[in-house]
Scaffold this active site. Sequence first.
Site, mmCIF file in Angstrom:
data_model
loop_
_atom_site.group_PDB
_atom_site.id
_atom_site.type_symbol
_atom_site.label_atom_id
_atom_site.label_comp_id
_atom_site.label_asym_id
_atom_site.label_seq_id
_atom_site.Cartn_x
_atom_site.Cartn_y
_atom_site.Cartn_z
ATOM 1 C CB THR A 279 -0.893 -0.006 1.355
ATOM 2 O OG1 THR A 279 -2.034 -1.172 1.009
ATOM 3 C CG2 THR A 279 -2.014 1.295 1.192
ATOM 4 C CB SER B 239 2.273 -8.163 1.596
ATOM 5 O OG SER B 239 1.309 -8.222 2.289
ATOM 6 C CG ASP C 230 -2.097 -7.966 4.439
ATOM 7 O OD1 ASP C 230 -2.509 -7.340 5.559
ATOM 8 O OD2 ASP C 230 -3.237 -8.211 3.397
#
Length: 342
Positions: free
Chosen positions: A15, A60, A92
């Site tokens: 992100t 991820s 994550d």
Amino acid sequence: MNNKPTILLIYTGGTIGMVKDFKTGALRAFNFDQLVERIPELHMLDCSIETYSFETPIDSSDMRPELWGQMATVIEENYDKFDGFVILHGSDTMSYSASALSFMLQNLRKPVILTGSQLPIGDLRTDAKENLITAIQVAAVQENNIPVIQEVCLYFEYKLYRGNRTSKVSAELFNAFTSPNIAHLAESGVNLRINKHLLNYSKTQLPFTVHKEMSTNVMILKMFPGIQKNVLEAILNIKDLEGIVLETYGAGNAPTEPWFLNTLADAIKNGLKVINVTQCSSGSVHMGKYETSTELKEIGMISGKDITTEAAITKLMFMLKQKDITDFKTTFETPICGEMED
């Protein structure tokens, strides 16, 4: 002469490296060569920054051991050129990657800091800028031209953690990570406070080495009331399975029914490595403390002590590829890089 610390910023995906397309509203990765343009504050840092980006940014959720090997290779090839490394990574699976790298990068004497964000770097309320700027700042901290941090860490929301001691605990809060069994290594406030007594340093003078091979013939099984014999047998007899992390109750307790213990005992006799970790969010395995774990100890189950599940599975993956281990149980139960109590 420029004596500023040099930091290599490695973008893998996640992100933090996204910007919102104003036309569609969708998130897309931006060109990381333009990083300084987007975060001009980086010019104010007392260090030199270079960037390296994965050719194809990875979510991820798609993280896998080959990509850990790719990260380790980038660090290996640039180890002598830079004073520290910051890896931008999706949150994550960040704890898994931080744990894996802590075992793969042996005799590390420079900082490797993983960070990311819950909101994209272009979002008005983003946590990305603070995480990125402070992670770089932490990686650049030196005393007498020697890095203060010399291990794999994870930085998120004002806290620096030992990477192999972390777990992600929130999908929504900026404070997304916890280190359940050891205090944070540093905290960012008005000043950057480093808890130097908690830092881990290589105890040998051996040269920095990278181990890229990780076994994927492993799995994690969480105990639950009502687990059936046929299910356990099917799992333990998976073709080519080499090791399993068993998440047990409390301080390492599990059913005492003969079928359960006999099934585990047979698997261990046949060479399967079985690691006992607690499914509690904090605490440690103490096999033999209660009757329900005494027999697990007797059949040769390996104690994970206070290790996280993320560190347990990656340590298992790492150790299964080491050819020189004569006593697997003792070696696993001994800390390699601060991942468990001594």
